[in-house]
Scaffold this motif. Structure first.
Motif, short mmCIF file in Angstrom:
data_model
loop_
_atom_site.label_atom_id
_atom_site.label_comp_id
_atom_site.label_asym_id
_atom_site.label_seq_id
_atom_site.Cartn_x
_atom_site.Cartn_y
_atom_site.Cartn_z
N ALA A 296 -10.02 15.87 31.34
CA ALA A 296 -10.12 16.76 30.17
C ALA A 296 -10.69 16.04 28.95
O ALA A 296 -11.84 15.61 28.97
CB ALA A 296 -8.75 17.38 29.90
N ASP A 297 -9.87 15.86 27.90
CA ASP A 297 -10.39 15.29 26.65
C ASP A 297 -10.32 13.76 26.59
O ASP A 297 -10.55 13.16 25.55
CB ASP A 297 -9.64 15.87 25.45
N THR A 298 -10.03 13.12 27.74
CA THR A 298 -9.87 11.66 27.76
C THR A 298 -11.12 10.93 27.32
O THR A 298 -11.06 9.96 26.56
CB THR A 298 -9.46 11.18 29.17
N ALA B 70 -13.41 11.80 25.27
CA ALA B 70 -13.57 11.88 23.81
C ALA B 70 -12.64 10.89 23.11
O ALA B 70 -13.04 10.22 22.14
CB ALA B 70 -13.29 13.30 23.33
N TYR B 71 -11.40 10.78 23.61
CA TYR B 71 -10.46 9.81 23.04
C TYR B 71 -10.96 8.38 23.23
O TYR B 71 -10.86 7.54 22.33
CB TYR B 71 -9.08 9.97 23.70
N ASN C 236 -3.81 15.08 28.80
CA ASN C 236 -4.66 15.93 27.96
C ASN C 236 -3.86 16.37 26.74
O ASN C 236 -2.77 16.92 26.88
CB ASN C 236 -5.11 17.16 28.77
N SER D 134 -10.72 24.15 16.08
CA SER D 134 -10.39 24.60 17.43
C SER D 134 -10.29 26.11 17.50
O SER D 134 -10.79 26.75 18.43
CB SER D 134 -9.06 23.99 17.89
#
Length: 382
Positions: free
Chosen positions: A59-61, A63-64, A151, A243
């Motif tokens: 998922a958003d990993t 981006a982190y 996530n 968001s």
């Protein structure tokens, strides 16, 4: 996807071992409950922590990871970033830079530290307060709450630490609790909802404060359009603004199935409230109120069509269902009924796990260069 199946099987096995090896502890006069061995509790959560810490693509990993690699590795050059008035996560940035400067510049170490903190903060209250740790840790995975460790890690880091501070709520240490909440709000500002919520959840179940909260839910349903407009105005300059704007066209709020699943404990508690009234302990009173708030927020998020914003707030409260549901089963049903309820619970939550992971999330990818694992999402014909 197989790593998530593995997690479910692992906690199920550990849950069985936990029940076999559990010990009795005195809760109050003439009241004893089983408690897991600490070693079993640690072993149960450990693989989830490892999978979360060693991931490179969920998922958003990504981006982190990119953000972490862009962070400066010393505090002197990070001062302006941390104290930028427009920054929404100065606390998270500060912690990340500390790790990068004094521990390691490797993002895997950073993710692992966050995973350890989150996992341990979930495990400790379950180990300390649950009358059946095996069922509680099973529910943590089967309800897919463990996915927050993969996530949405900023918000779950805050939620897990607050969950770990349950003792402060039980002892009515509001000042210390409020200070911790305010500090955690620098990681994710949504944590501030916990301050007014404190005065709802610390009352007796079904007292005037909880009835007032239920009335708020009803009013929200009756005045949906006005509430939604107020909601958008309130978050215009907050973390959630971008968001909400991005997902507004497709956001249909929290799914009905999720609402039903998360509301099961509070529905049971209400239906059998007279039977359990004399058995309530402080942690169960708190858990009932927390469960009510979680269900209320889920319902409001559905009515307001705001799964992105309001649909994420219940995580601060819904983890108490992991303590509440096993206690309700233990204290409401007799021996034969209890066995049947446990079987039904296991089957239903496994079905929900499959629905959420496979149908709703298309399998949810997982990648780890360290573990040499890579799974893609599943293409499902609808």
């Amino acid at each position: 996807m197989p790593v998530y199946y593995f997690s479910l099987v692992w906690v199920s096995i550990c849950g069985i071992i936990s029940n076999i090896t559990s010990r009795q502890v005195k809760i109050s006069d003439k009241v004893y409950e089983n408690r897991s061995r600490l070693l079993i509790a640690v072993i149960a959560i450990l693989p989830i922590i490892i999978l979360a810490g060693f991931r490179t693509g969920v998922a958003d990993t990504s981006a982190y990871i990119m953000n972490f690699e862009d962070y400066p590795n010393n505090l002197s050059t990070a001062y302006s970033m941390i104290f930028d008035g427009n920054r929404r996560d100065p606390g998270f940035l500060f912690i990340s830079i500390l790790i990068k400067q004094f521990i390691s510049t490797d993002y895997t170490v950073w993710l692992s530290i966050i995973a350890v903190i989150s996992g341990i903060c979930v495990m400790i209250p379950l180990y300390k307060y649950s009358c059946n740790f095996g069922v509680s840790i099973f529910l943590f995975v089967a309800t897919c709450q463990f996915i927050w460790m993969f996530n949405g890690i900023r918000q779950f880091l805050v939620a897990s630490i607050i969950f770990g501070c349950t003792g402060l709520i039980l002892r009515r240490r509001f000042i210390i609790y409020a200070i911790i909440v305010c500090l955690l709000s620098t990681i994710h500002t949504s944590a501030l909802i916990l301050l007014p919520a404190y005065f709802i959840v610390t009352g007796e179940p079904w007292d005037k404060r909880t009835i007032l909260f239920i009335c708020l839910i009803i009013l929200t349903i009756l005045f949906t359009s006005q509430f939604t407009g107020l909601l958008e105005d309130a978050v215009e300059n907050t973390n959630y603004a971008s968001s909400m704007e991005e997902f507004k066209a497709t956001d249909d709020g929290t799914s009905i199935i999720r609402i039903i699943v998360e509301s099961v404990p509070i529905i049971i508690a209400f239906m059998y409230r007279n039977r359990i009234q004399d058995k309530l302990t402080p942690i169960i009173k708190l858990s009932i109120n927390m469960s009510l708030v979680a269900s209320g927020l889920y319902i409001i998020s559905k009515i307001a069509r705001s799964g992105v914003m309001l649909g994420r707030l219940p995580i601060y409260f819904s983890m108490y269902n992991l303590i509440l549901l096993p206690w309700l089963i233990k204290n409401i049903f007799d021996k034969e009924e209890k066995r049947l309820v446990y079987y039904l619970m296991i089957v239903c939550y496994i079905i929900f796990f499959y629905y959420q992971m496979v149908i709703s999330w298309n399998g949810l990818e997982y990648a780890s260069s360290i573990l040499n694992i890579k799974y893609q999402t599943i293409n499902i014909q609808r």
